[in-house]
Enzyme design. Structure first.
Site, PDB file in Angstrom:
ATOM      1  N   GLU B  34     -31.759  16.257  -3.208  1.00 10.45           N
ATOM      2  CA  GLU B  34     -30.516  16.387  -3.965  1.00 10.45           C
ATOM      3  C   GLU B  34     -30.692  17.447  -5.056  1.00 10.45           C
ATOM      4  OE1 GLU B  34     -30.237  12.344  -5.223  1.00 10.45           O
ATOM      5  OE2 GLU B  34     -29.900  11.639  -3.177  1.00 10.45           O
ATOM      6  N   GLU B  65     -30.506   8.944   0.054  1.00 12.55           N
ATOM      7  CA  GLU B  65     -31.959   9.054   0.092  1.00 12.55           C
ATOM      8  C   GLU B  65     -32.553   8.611   1.420  1.00 12.55           C
ATOM      9  OE1 GLU B  65     -30.151   7.755  -2.331  1.00 12.55           O
ATOM     10  OE2 GLU B  65     -30.473   9.158  -3.979  1.00 12.55           O
ATOM     11  N   GLN B  87     -34.887  12.222  -6.482  1.00  7.92           N
ATOM     12  CA  GLN B  87     -34.535  12.763  -7.794  1.00  7.92           C
ATOM     13  C   GLN B  87     -35.194  12.015  -8.940  1.00  7.92           C
ATOM     14  OE1 GLN B  87     -30.235  13.389  -9.264  1.00  7.92           O
ATOM     15  NE2 GLN B  87     -30.854  15.294  -8.306  1.00  7.92           N
ATOM     16  N   ASP B  89     -37.608   8.124  -9.669  1.00  6.02           N
ATOM     17  CA  ASP B  89     -38.316   6.977  -9.110  1.00  6.02           C
ATOM     18  C   ASP B  89     -37.392   5.931  -8.502  1.00  6.02           C
ATOM     19  OD1 ASP B  89     -37.532   6.146 -11.860  1.00  6.02           O
ATOM     20  OD2 ASP B  89     -39.355   7.250 -12.379  1.00  6.02           O
ATOM     21  N   PHE B  91     -34.457   6.065  -7.566  1.00  6.07           N
ATOM     22  CA  PHE B  91     -33.558   6.507  -6.510  1.00  6.07           C
ATOM     23  C   PHE B  91     -34.307   6.745  -5.209  1.00  6.07           C
ATOM     24  CE2 PHE B  91     -31.365   8.203 -10.472  1.00  6.07           C
ATOM     25  CZ  PHE B  91     -30.857   6.948 -10.758  1.00  6.07           C
ATOM     26  N   TYR B  93     -35.658   4.041  -3.960  1.00 16.28           N
ATOM     27  CA  TYR B  93     -35.564   2.702  -3.341  1.00 16.28           C
ATOM     28  C   TYR B  93     -34.673   2.659  -2.106  1.00 16.28           C
ATOM     29  CZ  TYR B  93     -37.659   1.299  -7.836  1.00 16.28           C
ATOM     30  OH  TYR B  93     -38.467   1.182  -8.938  1.00 16.28           O
ATOM     31  N   PRO B  94     -33.537   3.375  -2.100  1.00 15.52           N
ATOM     32  CA  PRO B  94     -32.728   3.319  -0.872  1.00 15.52           C
ATOM     33  C   PRO B  94     -33.476   3.833   0.355  1.00 15.52           C
ATOM     34  CG  PRO B  94     -31.539   4.495  -2.632  1.00 15.52           C
ATOM     35  CD  PRO B  94     -32.904   4.192  -3.161  1.00 15.52           C
ATOM     36  N   HIS B 134     -34.249   5.420 -14.731  1.00 12.55           N
ATOM     37  CA  HIS B 134     -34.829   6.763 -14.775  1.00 12.55           C
ATOM     38  C   HIS B 134     -36.279   6.765 -15.256  1.00 12.55           C
ATOM     39  CE1 HIS B 134     -30.534   7.734 -14.576  1.00 12.55           C
ATOM     40  NE2 HIS B 134     -30.876   8.936 -14.177  1.00 12.55           N
TER      41      HIS B 134
HETATM   42  C1  LIG Z   1     -29.004   6.280  -5.606  1.00  9.09           C
HETATM   43  C2  LIG Z   1     -28.930   7.427  -6.569  1.00  9.09           C
HETATM   44  N1  LIG Z   1     -29.404   8.627  -6.224  1.00  9.09           N
HETATM   45  C3  LIG Z   1     -29.401   9.652  -7.089  1.00  9.09           C
HETATM   46  C4  LIG Z   1     -28.899   9.502  -8.353  1.00  9.09           C
HETATM   47  C5  LIG Z   1     -28.958  10.663  -9.354  1.00  9.09           C
HETATM   48  N2  LIG Z   1     -27.598  11.144  -9.643  1.00  9.09           N
HETATM   49  C6  LIG Z   1     -26.912  10.735 -10.715  1.00  9.09           C
HETATM   50  S1  LIG Z   1     -25.355  11.298 -10.730  1.00  9.09           S
HETATM   51  C7  LIG Z   1     -25.575  12.148  -9.307  1.00  9.09           C
HETATM   52  C8  LIG Z   1     -24.420  12.888  -8.705  1.00  9.09           C
HETATM   53  C9  LIG Z   1     -23.250  11.981  -8.471  1.00  9.09           C
HETATM   54  O1  LIG Z   1     -22.210  12.666  -7.883  1.00  9.09           O
HETATM   55  P1  LIG Z   1     -20.819  11.961  -7.619  1.00  9.09           P
HETATM   56  O2  LIG Z   1     -21.046  10.712  -6.840  1.00  9.09           O
HETATM   57  O3  LIG Z   1     -19.920  12.960  -7.036  1.00  9.09           O
HETATM   58  O4  LIG Z   1     -20.322  11.484  -9.046  1.00  9.09           O
HETATM   59  P2  LIG Z   1     -19.980  12.409 -10.291  1.00  9.09           P
HETATM   60  O5  LIG Z   1     -21.261  12.685 -11.004  1.00  9.09           O
HETATM   61  O6  LIG Z   1     -19.338  13.640  -9.783  1.00  9.09           O
HETATM   62  O7  LIG Z   1     -19.074  11.572 -11.093  1.00  9.09           O
HETATM   63  C10 LIG Z   1     -26.873  11.994  -8.843  1.00  9.09           C
HETATM   64  C11 LIG Z   1     -27.420  12.622  -7.630  1.00  9.09           C
HETATM   65  C12 LIG Z   1     -28.417   8.231  -8.683  1.00  9.09           C
HETATM   66  N3  LIG Z   1     -27.898   7.974  -9.885  1.00  9.09           N
HETATM   67  N4  LIG Z   1     -28.433   7.220  -7.785  1.00  9.09           N
END
Ligand SMILES: Cc1ncc(C[n+]2csc(CCOP(=O)(O)OP(=O)(O)O)c2C)c(N)n1
Ligand SMILES: Cc1ncc(C[n+]2csc(CCOP(=O)(O)OP(=O)(O)O)c2C)c(N)n1
Ligand SMILES: [Mg+2]
Ligand SMILES: [Mg+2]
Lengths: 378, 334, 378, 334
Positions: B34, B65, B87, B89, B91, B93-94, B134
């Site tokens: 990601e 993931e 991205q 730790d 994350f 888990y999935p 995080h």
């Molecule tokens: C399972 C998981 N993977 C990765 C992340 C790290 N992360 C936080 S926000 C984000 C992007 C989210 O995008 P979107 O779903 O479009 O929501 P937006 O930020 O645009 O509101 C990521 C990859 C996370 N929080 N949870």
């Protein structure tokens, strides 16, 4: 130009004036499952192919019966039969080219065998001497996959890698109706569509996930309707019509190979036997349902078509049965031999080189086995 | 090649460089995850790779993931060497089912026919003021999964050397990157091509005679600091940086503890069921008659990782390490 | 009759003659996102509601600005802004009844605040003194959820439980475009449809998942098209049109409450700010795209409509701004006070009763803190 | 209530009965999972519950473990007490993110406002000739996750008593059911309503003076058998059945080891990073000066669970336990 760039942006910056990427209509499955046998389309079908399918169906039915018999004799730990589903299994194998890859689920030993795998090797997992009894690269058959739907992203990754390398290889991934509920199904289909990976997803909707009927699995008009949500075409096919399944799969494989991206195919079929030999299907379904489906038997359907068209006579049927019997006899005989096992194999392939820790454990087991063979152990 | 001055670099830069060099050497190496492409990763560890090698070699995946790791499995089956970024730790888990049921087992399942040379980079640990999810230390899960290598650098040079080794390995490697050391600097020669560090060897970061601190990753600098502070108390502490949790370097660890007779295992991860139990048990099994005191553990508490404003109370720090050293029964008791 | 029995079988025993459960056509979203402002539909909108939405949008914009400012002052660890997305946030909150539940993602503090939550409590997670700063039961707002899409099955389970208990409670679950790629999205929607749970899924498609544009996230005609694959209606709405989002959400909530089952809504919007204050958006998008979207600003759109129709004058605008300023001043002041923290809270709620192991650790920390406060510690 | 004869019952029957009684007592208790309704579960442990309580109380879910556990979280948030069945150990892995990031943390996250009284039943372990993915011992993952209770019965009576306690607990409990003991029989009085067994207490299954075997779940009968066999060698072994891995009963375990001075931890799970490391380390920390020998471990090998035809070589059996006991330095050495 990279594969990524080829994709054409969808709406990298969705403008206030909305533009959908594509017309969804062509992605939606037809209202009726596609059929060939007994329809006008049958006339166009290649007689050689139909005969080939017939021979494989007969062999497949016999294979299922033989494998089930082996469970009763204690020669297989367990066997999930595909009796009634042979058309899907066989067509999946035959729709592929040699260089293509098959990703079977735990139920799909027959597809692997129809692709050319030695039945004994295909059954090693279920006999219990090793997890995968064959080298996946030899016949391009991934290991039979038990954790449901987890093989789907593998198929996508492999197809994507092949495309990146410039090879025109297609991956065909098989999954059940129950498996379509898993998150991995979703993630795999999405990756496939975004990457336009040359992969074909075949869902065998056989009515049940063990005891759970489709009505408790999904509320969708059909499983093929899921395709539009990924931006790939969804196709619905009569899974007991070997000619139809073969045609729909071949079209999808061709489409994928040509760079057209993935397809989701739902084949409507039925599991005639219990989930496995260990299952008691009477707990969750009635005989009449099974009987209805016996009336739509894949072999009978094809046999009828071939006979009607004068492509199959009694001698032809007998030849198919004889070939099937020969396969079964050979399988029986070879499965009745105890496999030769080396307990030290436990450590052989955990890592490329055993860790120091595994070397210690190896030595321990070696010592135990030596003591055992000397009869000196407690 | 001309000699190049040894310049300070951050751990993040060393990691980037390791991927860059591996990608340049071997077209089979693909980076995916990601935000790893255009953005260069949320920690900028993949910065510049998409530009240099193209998006097909350093790919922004959809946000899933299990899908990332699952497709990496398929890519590896076709001969690629995916380097996957999770991205954070929590994350990862999935992706656990793919990790446990496939990544760790495919070689074994296929009797060696289908090895999976996948590197899974996981930024881990706390101390960066991160909000919930995080700051997890998830190494116990990986250690308990046979078939995975588990590696974690504590220095800039090791970050490069071990990541090169991980990518070169024909086995899957969970490569744990201590988040709070990403910006730690060190003199390190990025032009030196030979400093690949073999996986599985611990290193004595500081020699000492009184007791051994056994640690890894983010706790290495803390232990070194504690060892300095311990001099005031008259203790001369040895610090062993494990670098690799799997395989485990029993030889180096045992040799040190046999010499000092006392040991404390230090890590951020929760104590109960954490790596320290395994390490302490191994040491005791191997060095029992050399031990003057039980092997003690200084670990995170057995709690969900706390919010940023409380994390300093959770993380094992110098004081807690010295307290443990103080309990190593310096005067014989019973 | 149990909830399960009410469902009506789909095809518990798929007969050879195929019968799709339902016509998929009504499940598909319209080709154009639904709009109210600037269209004829606006005339039918309730003026009181529009004014309420306007006040909340202005307050929401100010809230975003204030929270972002607090990150610069080190009063918040991080803040994911919803500037530009206020219409979705606010409408989500206002479409619900008091007894309903909101399941926000990590970005949706504004929705929680619009639902009545104290902004300081809503920001506790991002300030870093505790994970959740409020009692979820008090305002029926689930904890802000960081692991993407994982809150969706929670919403389904809660809605299902409420229905089983006979309560006419609806759950509204919010997720981003990126989150729609996660397996949990798929599983949650499927469970919701199979159980006909009273839940509404609102996907805010703001164009990006951090740096990843939608084109790398999905190849679907729209995210709303995913709905048909679960057998629920999909709706597409202009996410910057507060009246439209409110109407579509209210319809879906009403439908769910009446036992009609779940709906998937995709709201097309845009994240005007960077992903969070820690992000550098210039790395992955150009200014012109942002400018285009500023031209479709949710507040400006509504302000224009209200002004045109004589429902808003300068005094009205000023009143909204004043209320927003008051909120911001109060938030600023209270956030500038250091929260009072007790480190012993680390152990307070791991289990109902601390385990013996935790009691030991509690004692250790207590001793350390005592030593520290006595200045006696190293 | 009239006195009822104590009749032999299987562990599976006791588990069914525990759920039945809990459902009858408390309408908030809901059973859910794959095939738990009409079929009664692949091991028939939920047999009859759907019939007695209806499909809304004992529900066949769609086939998606994260969805099952995730919806159970939401149900618990609304006041229900879900009892979730994961069909097999390895099929709980897809639910790990929900388990680690939500189930284990919701109470903590909300400062106690939102406890999650969820029981997660996981049939685990090998010895039943299961093909790949049907024999994992996954307890190390659960133990390393603060916020979960981890419980596993070894007797028919405990199966009932502990499952009742798990369902009654306001905290999430991972309830590990030893597959190969499902059909083990025992005299047990299914009409006795008071035998709820509090979580967190180990029990001495056999008293002895020479050394302590510390074990749980499927290895308890094996250890009892080993203890019998050990008499021939002149060893009088004590056997402690932990019953609960979290919380851990240090008191009972330490008391036993202080008495015997020697200990072997026995489990099926892989040794490296497995529960035994934690247990051995704890014992050593607490009983160092009472130990005549290092605490040893007899565990599964550090390999993916082997195919059925080889599993007997992997599982810790009587011989391996006795070998370890023999290594407990009966004559002082150094
Ligand atoms: C399972 C998981 N993977 C990765 C992340 C790290 N992360 C936080 S926000 C984000 C992007 C989210 O995008 P979107 O779903 O479009 O929501 P937006 O930020 O645009 O509101 C990521 C990859 C996370 N929080 N949870
Ligand atoms: C992740 C996972 N969960 C549960 C199981 C246990 N299981 C094996 S087969 C099966 C039913 C599968 O149904 P379906 O996908 O329809 O395939 P079919 O058996 O009908 O071929 C289940 C639940 C599994 N193998 N993997
Ligand atoms: Mg099925
Ligand atoms: Mg987004």
């Amino acid at each position: 130009m990279t594969v990524m760039e080829q994709r054409g942006a969808y709406r990298p910056s969705p403008p206030p004036a909305w533009q959908p990427r594509m017309d969804p209509a062509p992605l939606l499955p037809d209202a009726e499952p596609y059929r060939v046998l007994g329809t006008e389309a049958a006339a166009k079908a290649d007689p050689g192919l139909l005969r080939r399918l017939y021979a494989e169906l007969v062999r497949g039915r016999r294979y299922n019966a033989q494998a089930t018999a082996l469970t009763k004799q204690g020669r297989l730990a367990v066997y999930p039969s595909t009796t009634g589903q042979e058309a899907c299994e066989v067509a999946a194998a035959l729709a592929l080219q040699d260089r293509d890859w098959l990703f079977p689920s735990y139920r799909d030993t027959l597809a692997a065998v129809a692709r050319g795998l030695d039945p004994v090797q295909a059954l090693t997992l279920l006999r219990g001497d090793w997890h995968t009894g064959y080298d996946p690269r030899e016949h391009r058959v991934a290991p039979l996959c038990t954790p449901l739907a987890t093989q789907l992203p593998h198929a996508v990754g492999l197809a994507h890698a092949a495309r990146l390398k410039g090879d025109d290889v297609v991956a065909l991934a098989m999954v059940g109706d129950g498996g379509s509920s898993e998150g991995d199904f979703h993630e795999a289909l999405n990756f496939a569509a975004v990457w336009q990976a040359p992969v074909v997803f075949l869902v065998q909707n056989n009515g049940f996930a063990i005891s759970v009927p489709l009505a408790k699995q999904t509320a969708a008009p059909s499983l093929a309707h899921k395709a539009v949500g990924y931006g790939m075409p969804g196709r619905l096919v009569d899974g007991n019509d070997a000619a139809a399944v073969h045609e729909v799969l071949s079209d999808a494989v061709r489409h994928a190979r040509a760079g057209g991206g993935p397809t989701l195919i739902e084949a409507i079929t039925y599991r005639i036997d219990a989930h496995t030999n260990a299952d008691d299907a009477t707990r969750y379904r009635g005989d009449s349902e099974v009987e209805t489906w016996r009336g739509h038997d894949p072999i009978a359907l094809l046999e009828h078509e071939l006979t009607e068209r004068g492509l199959l006579d009694e001698a032809g049927k007998q030849a198919a049965r004889d070939a099937a019997e020969a396969m079964a006899a050979d399988l029986r005989e070879r499965m009745n031999q105890d496999p030769v096992l080396d307990p030290m194999d436990l450590f052989a392939h955990v890592y490329a080189e055993p860790t120091p820790q595994l070397r210690e454990q190896q030595a321990q087991l070696r010592a135990e086995l030596d003591a055992e063979s000397e009869g000196s152990h407690r | 090649m001309t000699t190049v001055a040894v310049k300070p670099a951050t751990m993040a830069q060393a990691l980037t460089r390791a991927m860059r060099d591996a990608m340049a050497e071997d077209p089979a190496v693909h980076v995916m995850g990601e935000d790893v492409g255009t953005l260069g990763g949320v920690f900028r560890v993949t910065d510049g790779l998409a530009k240099e090698f193209g998006e097909d070699r350093c790919t922004d995946t959809p946000l899933a993931e299990a899908g990332i790791l699952g497709t990496a499995v398929g890519m590896a089956m076709y001969g690629l060497r995916p380097v996957v970024e999770m991205q954070f730790d929590a994350f990862a888990y999935p992706a656990f089912e793919q990790l446990i049921s496939h990544v760790s087992r495919m070689r074994n399942r296929t009797r060696g026919a289908m090895p999976l040379p996948i590197t899974i980079r996981v930024p881990y640990g706390g101390g960066i003021g991160g909000v919930e999810h995080h700051s997890d230390s998830s190494e116990a899960y990986y250690m308990a999964t046979p078939g995975l290598h588990v590696v974690t650098p504590a220095t800039v040079a090791d970050a490069y050397g071990l990541l090169r080794a991980a990518i070169a390995s024909d086995d899957p490697v969970v490569f744990l990157e201590p988040k709070r050391l990403y910006w730690s600097k060190d003199s390190w020669n990025p032009e030196h091509p030979t400093d690949v560090e073999p996986i599985g060897r611990a290193v004595v970061r500081r020699s000492g005679r009184s007791a051994t601190l056994i640690t890894y990753g983010p706790s290495v600098p803390v232990c070194l600091e504690a060892a300095e502070a311990a001099r005031e108390e008259g203790w001369d502490l040895e610090v062993v940086d494990l670098r690799s949790l799997v395989p485990f370097d029993d030889e180096t660890v045992s040799a040190s503890v046999r010499r000092t007779g006392r040991a404390v295992v230090v890590h951020e991860s929760g104590g109960f069921g954490g790596p320290g139990g395994e390490i302490a048990a191994r040491i005791t099994e191997r060095c029992f008659h050399h031990l003057e005191a039980p092997v003690l553990r200084v670990a995170g508490f057995d709690i969900p990782y706390p919010p940023p404003m409380l994390e300093r109370h959770h993380l094992p720090g110098v004081d807690r390490i010295l307290d443990a050293v103080g309990r190593l029964q310096w005067e014989a008791e019973s």
